[in-house]
Scaffold this active site. Sequence first.
Site, mmCIF file in Angstrom:
data_model
loop_
_atom_site.group_PDB
_atom_site.id
_atom_site.type_symbol
_atom_site.label_atom_id
_atom_site.label_comp_id
_atom_site.label_asym_id
_atom_site.label_seq_id
_atom_site.Cartn_x
_atom_site.Cartn_y
_atom_site.Cartn_z
ATOM 1 N N ASP A 83 -4.838 9.800 3.648
ATOM 2 C CA ASP A 83 -6.064 9.190 4.154
ATOM 3 C C ASP A 83 -5.785 7.870 4.854
ATOM 4 O O ASP A 83 -4.782 7.200 4.608
ATOM 5 C CB ASP A 83 -7.082 8.982 3.036
ATOM 6 C CG ASP A 83 -6.535 8.163 1.871
ATOM 7 O OD1 ASP A 83 -5.331 8.292 1.552
ATOM 8 O OD2 ASP A 83 -7.294 7.381 1.265
ATOM 9 N N GLU A 141 -6.641 8.403 -1.356
ATOM 10 C CA GLU A 141 -6.017 7.447 -2.276
ATOM 11 C C GLU A 141 -6.719 6.096 -2.226
ATOM 12 O O GLU A 141 -6.737 5.365 -3.211
ATOM 13 C CB GLU A 141 -4.531 7.278 -1.927
ATOM 14 C CG GLU A 141 -3.743 6.452 -2.927
ATOM 15 C CD GLU A 141 -3.876 4.933 -2.726
ATOM 16 O OE1 GLU A 141 -3.831 4.186 -3.725
ATOM 17 O OE2 GLU A 141 -4.030 4.497 -1.561
ATOM 18 N N GLU A 142 -7.309 5.773 -1.087
ATOM 19 C CA GLU A 142 -7.803 4.424 -0.847
ATOM 20 C C GLU A 142 -9.192 4.130 -1.410
ATOM 21 O O GLU A 142 -9.599 2.975 -1.457
ATOM 22 C CB GLU A 142 -7.826 4.135 0.662
ATOM 23 C CG GLU A 142 -6.470 4.151 1.348
ATOM 24 C CD GLU A 142 -5.612 2.941 1.013
ATOM 25 O OE1 GLU A 142 -6.056 2.108 0.193
ATOM 26 O OE2 GLU A 142 -4.513 2.824 1.566
ATOM 27 N N HIS A 367 -2.986 -2.910 4.944
ATOM 28 C CA HIS A 367 -4.432 -3.010 5.163
ATOM 29 C C HIS A 367 -4.783 -4.054 6.229
ATOM 30 O O HIS A 367 -5.956 -4.362 6.423
ATOM 31 C CB HIS A 367 -5.192 -3.292 3.861
ATOM 32 C CG HIS A 367 -5.088 -2.206 2.849
ATOM 33 N ND1 HIS A 367 -6.031 -2.014 1.862
ATOM 34 C CD2 HIS A 367 -4.166 -1.233 2.648
ATOM 35 C CE1 HIS A 367 -5.676 -0.981 1.103
ATOM 36 N NE2 HIS A 367 -4.546 -0.497 1.568
#
Length: 395
Positions: A83, A141-142, A367
């Site tokens: 993702d 996952e995020e 990020h």
Amino acid sequence: MGFEQWKEELEKNYADTVAWRRHLHAHPEPSFEEKETAKYVLEKLESFGVDDIQTNVGNGYGIVGKIKGKYPGPTVALRADFDALRVKEEVDLPFKSKREGIMHACGHDGHTASLLSVAKVMAQHKDELHGNIVLLHQHAEELLPGGAKSMVEAGALKDVDYVFGIHLGADQPLNQVLYNISFGSANSDSFTMKIQGKGGHGAAPHDTHDALTVGTQIVSGLQQIVSRMTDPVKPAVLTFAGFQAGGEAYNIIADTAEIKGTVRTLHKEVQQKVEHKLKQMSEMIASAYDATVEVDYKKGYPSIKNTPEEVEKVKDTFLSVFPESEVAEVKESMGGEDFAYFLEDKPGAFFRVGAQAPDNTAAFPHHHPKFEIDERSLLRSGEVFLAIISTYLQG
């Protein structure tokens, strides 16, 4: 036959691996929306000859593929997440994200491409395997609740004996293979506090219960939780990340305030203490100022707890196939990672692979809109997976 030949074939796949990563990077999809990404992964696995594949595993688009070895032996699962994040990319690349406000800012495109390359190699060498390989291509996952937990609940690790994952590190030297003997990530919790006071005119504070002032006292007072109430040899982080109160005019005392933050711990008993004290102390402080506070505390992903015996076993293989200077133990990370759910179910470990270009001395963190990886790390990531396979499945 074995690792060295597998490695040679992985190297021959490198151009394709980079192309797969760049396609994924240009077409990112955020957590729980990875429909086209999953379709792309499925098409690649099928083209490699992987014929035992489950789709839509868990609460989203998880994929589980299986490469069955010729000989009996253990089953080893390898995980890559796919993702992306809702981040606007600020890196001018030929394969820059084509979706406004979404980018692969954490290396998941690289994880996926590396595991696909390994799958291509091992699908052609399954007759050499003493056991089986399970390919875990994980969604989401995020974003809580994440994809790993639901994949485990859906049976992704059924009949699996060991499970391993990797993560590229843009701030770690290129091709470094990094391991933790025990903890690999932290319990990653979040909280929101809503303070209710009594607003009023700035010239008459005695007629109010200033929510802004109450909030500042809470932020200040709760610093004592980590500094004076938790065991100093068991790490804990309490971060206040947002504070909203008042601001409508210079002479209005705030009626409400909202505070947001995160708690990171490794040990469950510390996690429980911090949660309890955060709620108890904030309520007591608010009450002392004739205000109230509602605390919404959400437990996130648990901490990664590696299996020391498996770390030691795989580390020995790393030292036999990589330069000793490129294999190192690192301290625990206080970041969050839902791979922890796989390790709650089966023994195994989570490793990191350095992806910082040697000439990039100012790497941007994960990020960040300018996040980048050195694509040469894709080859090393694949080699790490192959080293794990050789540890358990090479006769």
